[in-house]
Design a protein around this motif. Structure first.
Motif, short mmCIF file in Angstrom:
data_model
loop_
_atom_site.label_atom_id
_atom_site.label_comp_id
_atom_site.label_asym_id
_atom_site.label_seq_id
_atom_site.Cartn_x
_atom_site.Cartn_y
_atom_site.Cartn_z
N ASN A 86 57.69 -86.10 2.06
CA ASN A 86 57.32 -87.19 1.26
C ASN A 86 58.66 -88.13 0.97
O ASN A 86 59.85 -87.51 1.59
N LYS A 87 58.66 -89.18 0.69
CA LYS A 87 59.65 -90.36 0.36
C LYS A 87 60.81 -89.69 -0.57
O LYS A 87 61.93 -89.74 -0.11
N LYS A 88 60.28 -89.03 -1.53
CA LYS A 88 61.35 -88.47 -2.44
C LYS A 88 62.16 -87.29 -2.00
O LYS A 88 63.42 -87.39 -2.05
N ILE A 91 68.85 -87.43 2.40
CA ILE A 91 69.92 -88.57 2.58
C ILE A 91 71.14 -88.49 1.64
O ILE A 91 72.24 -88.40 2.08
N VAL A 92 70.60 -88.53 0.27
CA VAL A 92 71.72 -88.55 -0.70
C VAL A 92 72.77 -87.39 -0.65
O VAL A 92 73.90 -87.37 -0.80
N PHE A 122 62.85 -86.97 1.41
CA PHE A 122 63.76 -87.67 2.45
C PHE A 122 64.90 -88.40 1.69
O PHE A 122 65.84 -88.02 2.24
N THR A 123 64.87 -89.07 0.67
CA THR A 123 65.90 -89.86 -0.21
C THR A 123 66.68 -88.51 -0.52
O THR A 123 67.90 -88.97 -0.56
N LEU A 124 66.45 -87.50 -1.16
CA LEU A 124 67.09 -86.41 -1.63
C LEU A 124 67.91 -85.85 -0.45
O LEU A 124 69.39 -85.60 -0.57
#
Length: 81
Positions: free
Chosen positions: A2-4, A10-11, A6-8
């Motif tokens: 999910n998008k969350k 990356i961060v 994936f963002t985590l």
């Protein structure tokens, strides 16, 4: 994924990989020899330099010996090159 999530990812990964993309190595300080300027636990960002460019009082990191993987970070007393 999910998008969350994936963002985590990356961060978490960008701070670890971005310096390397810019030509820096990142090392952790494990002794107090440079305190108080560089406290134990600090990360130091190191970029290669020609020895002739190093000036007195610069802080440098270098391999501690030809057969060692240990990195030493210290202040230059004098550069006689």
């Amino acid at each position: 994924m999910n998008k969350k999530m994936f963002t985590l990812i990356i961060v978490i990964c960008v701070p670890a990989t971005f310096p390397r993309l810019c030509g820096y190595e990142v090392f952790n300080v494990v002794s107090g020899s440079m305190e108080p300027q560089i406290p134990v636990g600090s990360a130091v960002f190191v970029k290669g330099q020609n020895p002739e460019m190093i000036k007195d009082k610069d802080i440098i990191s270098f391999y501690s010996g030809t057969m060692s993987q240990g990195i030493v970070t210290h202040r230059v007393i004098s550069n006689n090159i």
